[in-house]
Motif scaffolding. Sequence first.
Motif, mmCIF file in Angstrom:
data_model
loop_
_atom_site.group_PDB
_atom_site.id
_atom_site.type_symbol
_atom_site.label_atom_id
_atom_site.label_comp_id
_atom_site.label_asym_id
_atom_site.label_seq_id
_atom_site.Cartn_x
_atom_site.Cartn_y
_atom_site.Cartn_z
ATOM 1 N N ALA A 105 -10.744 25.110 4.342
ATOM 2 C CA ALA A 105 -10.286 25.720 5.592
ATOM 3 C C ALA A 105 -10.974 25.052 6.772
ATOM 4 C CB ALA A 105 -10.581 27.217 5.585
ATOM 5 N N ALA A 106 -10.177 24.408 7.635
ATOM 6 C CA ALA A 106 -10.706 23.686 8.796
ATOM 7 C C ALA A 106 -10.225 24.356 10.078
ATOM 8 C CB ALA A 106 -10.256 22.220 8.748
ATOM 9 N N LEU A 107 -10.878 25.457 10.439
ATOM 10 C CA LEU A 107 -10.512 26.187 11.661
ATOM 11 C C LEU A 107 -11.640 26.134 12.675
ATOM 12 C CD1 LEU A 107 -9.168 29.458 9.943
ATOM 13 C CD2 LEU A 107 -7.844 27.429 10.554
ATOM 14 N N GLY A 108 -12.694 25.363 12.379
ATOM 15 C CA GLY A 108 -13.898 25.359 13.205
ATOM 16 C C GLY A 108 -14.727 26.600 12.889
ATOM 17 N N PHE A 109 -16.052 26.492 13.135
ATOM 18 C CA PHE A 109 -16.884 27.681 12.912
ATOM 19 C C PHE A 109 -16.886 28.518 14.189
ATOM 20 C CE2 PHE A 109 -20.080 25.285 15.274
ATOM 21 C CZ PHE A 109 -20.775 26.286 15.941
ATOM 22 N N PRO A 110 -17.074 29.807 14.194
ATOM 23 C CA PRO A 110 -17.270 30.682 13.049
ATOM 24 C C PRO A 110 -15.956 31.217 12.472
ATOM 25 C CG PRO A 110 -17.511 31.971 15.050
ATOM 26 C CD PRO A 110 -17.184 30.556 15.486
ATOM 27 N N GLY A 170 -3.852 24.891 11.395
ATOM 28 C CA GLY A 170 -4.781 25.986 11.684
ATOM 29 C C GLY A 170 -4.534 26.693 12.993
ATOM 30 N N TYR A 171 -3.329 26.558 13.559
ATOM 31 C CA TYR A 171 -3.038 27.244 14.823
ATOM 32 C C TYR A 171 -1.984 28.306 14.560
ATOM 33 C CZ TYR A 171 -6.136 23.896 16.773
ATOM 34 O OH TYR A 171 -7.276 23.172 17.034
ATOM 35 N N PHE A 172 -2.406 29.565 14.651
ATOM 36 C CA PHE A 172 -1.520 30.671 14.255
ATOM 37 C C PHE A 172 -1.886 31.932 15.023
ATOM 38 C CE2 PHE A 172 -5.188 30.336 11.488
ATOM 39 C CZ PHE A 172 -5.681 31.636 11.451
ATOM 40 N N PHE A 209 -10.725 17.304 7.974
ATOM 41 C CA PHE A 209 -9.356 16.751 7.927
ATOM 42 C C PHE A 209 -9.159 15.735 9.059
ATOM 43 C CE2 PHE A 209 -7.758 21.128 6.202
ATOM 44 C CZ PHE A 209 -8.409 20.896 5.012
ATOM 45 N N ASP A 210 -9.763 16.033 10.219
ATOM 46 C CA ASP A 210 -9.654 15.104 11.360
ATOM 47 C C ASP A 210 -10.204 13.733 10.982
ATOM 48 O OD1 ASP A 210 -8.512 16.901 13.242
ATOM 49 O OD2 ASP A 210 -10.474 17.789 13.592
ATOM 50 N N VAL A 211 -11.328 13.739 10.267
ATOM 51 C CA VAL A 211 -11.934 12.464 9.857
ATOM 52 C C VAL A 211 -11.061 11.803 8.790
ATOM 53 C CG1 VAL A 211 -13.953 11.356 8.796
ATOM 54 C CG2 VAL A 211 -14.274 13.197 10.466
ATOM 55 N N PHE A 227 -5.958 23.872 4.509
ATOM 56 C CA PHE A 227 -5.544 24.781 5.581
ATOM 57 C C PHE A 227 -6.361 24.492 6.838
ATOM 58 C CE2 PHE A 227 -6.367 29.372 7.134
ATOM 59 C CZ PHE A 227 -5.367 29.290 8.091
ATOM 60 N N GLY A 228 -5.674 24.194 7.947
ATOM 61 C CA GLY A 228 -6.385 24.036 9.216
ATOM 62 C C GLY A 228 -6.094 22.742 9.922
ATOM 63 N N SER A 229 -6.680 22.596 11.102
ATOM 64 C CA SER A 229 -6.520 21.465 12.024
ATOM 65 C C SER A 229 -5.135 21.482 12.683
ATOM 66 C CB SER A 229 -6.775 20.128 11.331
ATOM 67 O OG SER A 229 -8.119 20.059 10.908
ATOM 68 N N ALA A 230 -4.962 20.573 13.637
ATOM 69 C CA ALA A 230 -3.724 20.524 14.417
ATOM 70 C C ALA A 230 -2.533 20.168 13.531
ATOM 71 C CB ALA A 230 -3.878 19.486 15.532
ATOM 72 N N PRO A 231 -1.302 20.548 13.956
ATOM 73 C CA PRO A 231 -0.118 20.232 13.145
ATOM 74 C C PRO A 231 -0.088 18.756 12.737
ATOM 75 C CG PRO A 231 0.492 21.660 14.970
ATOM 76 C CD PRO A 231 -0.961 21.316 15.165
ATOM 77 N N GLY A 253 -21.113 19.650 25.641
ATOM 78 C CA GLY A 253 -21.739 20.916 26.002
ATOM 79 C C GLY A 253 -22.477 21.531 24.833
ATOM 80 N N ARG A 254 -22.006 21.188 23.624
ATOM 81 C CA ARG A 254 -22.619 21.764 22.431
ATOM 82 C C ARG A 254 -24.015 21.211 22.185
ATOM 83 N NH1 ARG A 254 -17.378 22.090 18.423
ATOM 84 N NH2 ARG A 254 -18.961 22.466 16.872
ATOM 85 N N LEU A 255 -24.352 20.103 22.866
ATOM 86 C CA LEU A 255 -25.670 19.492 22.684
ATOM 87 C C LEU A 255 -26.800 20.413 23.134
ATOM 88 C CD1 LEU A 255 -25.262 15.760 23.766
ATOM 89 C CD2 LEU A 255 -25.500 16.698 21.476
HETATM 90 N N1 UDP Z 1 -9.021 24.304 14.552
HETATM 91 C C1 UDP Z 1 -7.943 24.994 14.016
HETATM 92 N N2 UDP Z 1 -7.597 26.201 14.555
HETATM 93 C C2 UDP Z 1 -8.274 26.751 15.597
HETATM 94 C C3 UDP Z 1 -9.388 26.049 16.126
HETATM 95 C C4 UDP Z 1 -9.736 24.827 15.578
HETATM 96 O O1 UDP Z 1 -7.305 24.538 13.076
HETATM 97 O O2 UDP Z 1 -7.913 27.839 16.022
HETATM 98 C C5 UDP Z 1 -9.388 23.018 13.959
HETATM 99 C C6 UDP Z 1 -9.476 21.853 14.896
HETATM 100 O O3 UDP Z 1 -8.169 21.292 15.090
HETATM 101 C C7 UDP Z 1 -10.393 20.912 14.124
HETATM 102 C C8 UDP Z 1 -11.314 21.872 13.370
HETATM 103 O O4 UDP Z 1 -10.671 23.143 13.435
HETATM 104 O O5 UDP Z 1 -9.665 20.164 13.190
HETATM 105 C C9 UDP Z 1 -12.686 22.039 13.981
HETATM 106 O O6 UDP Z 1 -13.358 20.858 13.916
HETATM 107 P P1 UDP Z 1 -14.829 20.672 14.485
HETATM 108 O O7 UDP Z 1 -15.253 19.295 14.163
HETATM 109 O O8 UDP Z 1 -14.903 21.106 15.912
HETATM 110 O O9 UDP Z 1 -15.630 21.694 13.559
HETATM 111 P P2 UDP Z 1 -16.771 22.735 13.887
HETATM 112 O O10 UDP Z 1 -18.002 21.942 14.158
HETATM 113 O O11 UDP Z 1 -16.325 23.549 15.084
HETATM 114 O O12 UDP Z 1 -16.832 23.571 12.643
#
Ligand code: UDP
Length: 241
Positions: free
Chosen positions: A161-166, A137-139, A191-193, A108-112, A224-226
């Motif tokens: 679940a790959a929605l990014g943290f948090p 993960g876009y909903f 999933f991106d990797v 579950f998650g990441s771009a379509p 910017g996250r650096l």
């Molecule tokens: N993502 C998602 N829905 C959202 C925001 C992000 O599915 O609303 C996905 C995004 O496409 C990517 C992953 O979450 O695949 C976040 O990856 P990142 O490497 O940025 O992880 P983080 O370090 O933020 O946990």
Amino acid sequence: MSERVEILGVKVDAVTMAEAVDFAERLISARKPSTIATVNAEMLLRATYDAEFKSVLNAAELVVPDGAGTVWAARHLGYEMPERVAGYDLVQELLKIAPAKSQRIFMFGSAPGVADKAKAKAENLYRGINIVGTRNGYFQAEDEPEIIAQIKNSKPDILLAALGFPKQEKWLAAHKAELNVPVSIGVGGTFDVMAGVVRRAPRWMQRAKLEWLFRALLQPSRAGRLVALPKFVWEVHKSKK
Ligand code: UDP
């Protein structure tokens, strides 16, 4: 079980990769809904000003040290921290074992399209693996009941679940009981990797503890996250008694 060491208010398990895999397998056998969090420096910093995130992390059954920053912080505070347990690597280890145990996986998650590509990659790498469903993960909030039903109906043993943290950790915590999945893990960019959308740092850079730099260079939007890193170092140092 392993020792839990506290870094900026978050209790992190001092585990090796082998111990983390072992514990995850025990959670799957126990069938009780549980979560695994993989925490890096940015996440630990976020927990200092996001109380909900902090309590969600502390409620996870297992919190592994993802990232050189987490391992550094534990050691700087005087604790033993055997090694880095990267979320990406932990997922690969679990996927490798899954076919022999007939475990069911939901992505579950990441771009379509990305989770589907990650599924194809997993099917290629891990013969006989049973990926029982994918969902991007876009909903919107109104889509959630349908997503939850999709996950529940496919009866996974492991939910990635790959929605990014948090977001991913909060979402998994909010729906933990209802989803009733033995092990759910927030997996960020995994999933991106796997899909080949984003490359992972070369081994030498990982060994030199520079994966964060590679990611920032490759995705300038992340640069910017650096700024979180020196801030993290400062906060950890300040918290040292
Ligand atoms: N993502 C998602 N829905 C959202 C925001 C992000 O599915 O609303 C996905 C995004 O496409 C990517 C992953 O979450 O695949 C976040 O990856 P990142 O490497 O940025 O992880 P983080 O370090 O933020 O946990």
